[in-house]
Design a protein around this motif. Structure first.
Motif: not given
Length: 213
Positions: A44-54, A71-74, A134-136, A138-146
């Motif tokens: 729940e906490r990280w879902v809130d993080v993903a929704r917030c700008d600050t 998710p901290g590394g994100r 928040f992960y896939i 924002d990090t990879f631009g979608g479900m990534p290939d290699k």
């Protein structure tokens, strides 16, 4: 308590072994993706993080002295400023080794999460549904290939070196052992082997079975 260690390395770079090592050195609890599996409140906490700008980062990491993995590394580009006295630990491995591990574990789970989590608690299902943008995305631009995955991996490794002052940063892999880590943290070397954890078989122990390739 503020974070003392910020982990910037991506999943499957030895982050669980590093978590165990930091806790053995008295720098725990250490936040890691497994915290979300174990604790619905964390999801729940990280879902809130993903929704917030600050974000109030001290609240997000309340109770933790260190952090590695998603998710901290994100959010390391925010937390290195939120915790200016924290040291930065960047776990890394050769990119082909990383892809071989990541593609057979984390990425495989995300791609097959509906079937893999159907008999698991709702909060675990929520990780793979509510945190996908928040992960896939924002990090990879979608479900990534290699190539998409390696591009993101290289970018993260480059940005850490560019944005974190060298005297605040250790680039590390668990195969380096206690020496570099303990020197960086200015703590004694334990009289015990460096922890080793989270091989592929151990990773899949968290699920009913590994899907076929």
């Amino acid at each position: 308590m503020p974070l003392k260690i910020i982990g910037t390395g991506m999943s499957r770079t030895g982050t669980l072994s590093t978590k165990m090592a930091l806790e053995a050195l008295g720098l725990g609890p250490c936040h890691h993706m497994m915290e979300l599996f174990a604790n619905p409140t964390q999801v729940e906490r990280w879902v809130d993080v993903a929704r917030c700008d600050t974000t109030a980062w001290e609240t997000v990491f309340e109770g933790y002295a260190s952090q590695v993995d998603f998710p901290g590394g994100r959010v390391w580009q925010q937390t290195i400023h939120a915790f200016p006295n924290a040291k930065v630990l960047h776990t890394e491995r050769p990119e082909e080794e990383w892809w071989a591990s990541f593609s057979k574990t984390v990425l495989k789970v995300w791609a097959n999460h509906e079937s893999l989590t159907q008999n698991m608690p709702q909060h675990i299902k929520d990780i793979f549904v509510k945190l996908t943008p928040f992960y896939i995305d924002d990090t990879f631009g979608g479900m990534p290939d290699k190539e998409m995955a390696l591009t993101a991996y290289r970018r993260n490794n480059r940005l850490v070196r560019e944005l974190v002052p060298a005297d605040r940063l250790l680039v590390f892999t668990p195969s380096d052992g206690w020496g570099p880590l303990c020197t960086f943290l200015q703590v004694p070397v334990p009289d015990a082997p460096f922890p080793r954890s989270n091989g592929r078989d151990e990773f899949w122990d968290n699920f009913e079975e590994e899907p076929a390739d």
